[in-house]
Motif scaffolding. Structure first.
Motif, short mmCIF file in Angstrom:
data_model
loop_
_atom_site.label_atom_id
_atom_site.label_comp_id
_atom_site.label_asym_id
_atom_site.label_seq_id
_atom_site.Cartn_x
_atom_site.Cartn_y
_atom_site.Cartn_z
N GLY A 1 0.80 -1.23 0.00
CA GLY A 1 0.00 0.00 0.00
C GLY A 1 0.83 1.28 0.00
N LYS B 1 4.12 1.69 -4.49
CA LYS B 1 5.13 1.20 -5.43
C LYS B 1 4.55 0.87 -6.80
N THR C 1 1.71 1.75 -8.14
CA THR C 1 1.18 2.95 -8.79
C THR C 1 2.31 3.76 -9.42
N1 LIG Z 1 -7.11 1.59 -8.94
C1 LIG Z 1 -7.11 1.98 -7.66
N2 LIG Z 1 -8.22 2.51 -7.11
C2 LIG Z 1 -8.23 2.94 -5.82
N3 LIG Z 1 -7.19 2.88 -4.99
C3 LIG Z 1 -6.05 2.35 -5.48
C4 LIG Z 1 -5.95 1.89 -6.84
N4 LIG Z 1 -4.68 1.43 -7.03
C5 LIG Z 1 -4.04 1.59 -5.86
N5 LIG Z 1 -4.85 2.13 -4.94
C6 LIG Z 1 -4.47 2.49 -3.55
O1 LIG Z 1 -3.28 3.24 -3.61
C7 LIG Z 1 -2.40 2.86 -2.57
C8 LIG Z 1 -1.08 2.42 -3.13
O2 LIG Z 1 -1.26 1.19 -3.81
P1 LIG Z 1 -0.10 0.44 -4.59
O3 LIG Z 1 0.56 1.40 -5.50
O4 LIG Z 1 -0.68 -0.78 -5.19
O5 LIG Z 1 0.90 0.07 -3.41
P2 LIG Z 1 2.05 -1.03 -3.33
O6 LIG Z 1 2.32 -1.54 -4.69
O7 LIG Z 1 3.19 -0.34 -2.68
O8 LIG Z 1 1.50 -2.12 -2.43
C9 LIG Z 1 -3.13 1.79 -1.76
O9 LIG Z 1 -3.75 2.40 -0.67
C10 LIG Z 1 -4.14 1.27 -2.72
O10 LIG Z 1 -5.27 0.77 -2.05
#
Ligand SMILES: Nc1ncnc2c1ncn2[C@@H]1O[C@H](COP(=O)(O)OP(=O)(O)O)[C@@H](O)[C@H]1O
Ligand SMILES: [Mg+2]
Length: 242
Positions: free
Chosen positions: A37, A40, A42
């Motif tokens: 979360g 990364k 994103t």
């Molecule tokens: N498509 C999406 N819609 C809503 N929230 C998202 C989406 N993608 C990621 N998030 C939120 O953004 C945050 C970062 O997610 P992410 O980049 O997947 O983190 P990591 O890869 O470090 O685990 C998290 O809180 C996640 O729930």
């Protein structure tokens, strides 16, 4: 070579990436770390042009990737966190398919598929359907697919997720062989592997980049004996919940 400037991404109220600035050199092996979360995936998706930032910019060799996304995408490839192989295609077909998407003709796609199967130890599985491969081999195929286009920059999102010890070790050895030949940006939770492999690491927490440097620099800066100790220190939440 890759310059990320004040990059931000929000999903409604949720801030996934918060004003992230970072420069990555050509040929660097860069590890992006952070708890689940942290932001990364994103970040990597924006860098590879799969997601549009809410704010900020990403430049490669001085030019914004968003000014000519198609061209930028030709020099990058991504192996996603959820392995994306076509289950009913064979190993060779998966590789050829990827090469063709990137505009290679049939003959070149076939010869590159053979080359990648050799490099990734998949030659004897050439005709095996992807869905019947072990998790480790599916991962390897997914990374081979990302490499088949000979990208200048490759993104590997948790490439060793869910692999057993030997499969993980095999994969790291393959990555070690690729080090220096292209820019590799990966995310992982295996800090010991990162300590020996990565040129530099960045640690994200709540969407922000909170530490950046070589492992030795970070250990020195925070007066810790291991990357894990640095990680735990910089990602500690100081807020008290009442
Ligand atoms: N498509 C999406 N819609 C809503 N929230 C998202 C989406 N993608 C990621 N998030 C939120 O953004 C945050 C970062 O997610 P992410 O980049 O997947 O983190 P990591 O890869 O470090 O685990 C998290 O809180 C996640 O729930
Ligand atoms: Mg992720």
């Amino acid at each position: 070579m890759i310059e990320i400037k004040e990059l931000g991404k929000s999903f409604g109220e949720r801030v996934a990436v918060d004003c992230l600035s970072l420069k990555i050199r050509e040929g660097e092996f860069f590890a992006l770390l952070g708890s689940n979360g942290a932001g990364k995936t994103t970040t990597i998706k924006m860098m590879s042009g799969l997601q549009t930032p809410t704010s900020g910019d990403i430049k490669i060799s001085g030019e914004s990737i968003f000014s000519n996304l198609q061209e930028a995408k030709q020099m990058m490839n991504l192996s996603p966190q959820e392995t994306a192989v076509a289950p009913n295609l064979s190993v060779k077909e998966n590789l050829e398919f990827t090469a063709k998407i990137y505009g290679r003709d049939k003959k070149e796609a076939a010869s590159r598929a053979i080359e990648m199967m050799e490099k990734f130890g998949l030659t004897d599985r050439s005709k095996t359907k992807a869905k019947t491969l072990s998790g480790g081999l599916q991962r390897r195929l997914s990374i081979a697919m990302a490499m088949i286009t000979k990208p200048r920059i490759v993104f590997l999102d948790e490439p060793t997720l869910g692999l057993d010890v030997r499969a993980r070790r095999d994969l790291w050895n393959i990555l070690l062989g690729l080090k220096g030949k292209m820019t590799i940006i990966l995310t992982t939770h295996y800090l010991e592997d990162v300590e020996t492999l990565a040129d530099r690491v960045g640690i994200m927490h709540n969407g922000k980049l909170c530490a950046l440097g070589t492992t030795n620099e970070l250990k020195e800066e925070y007066q810790k004996h291991s990357l894990e100790e640095v990680f735990l220190y910089v990602t500690e939440d100081l807020e008290v919940f009442v």
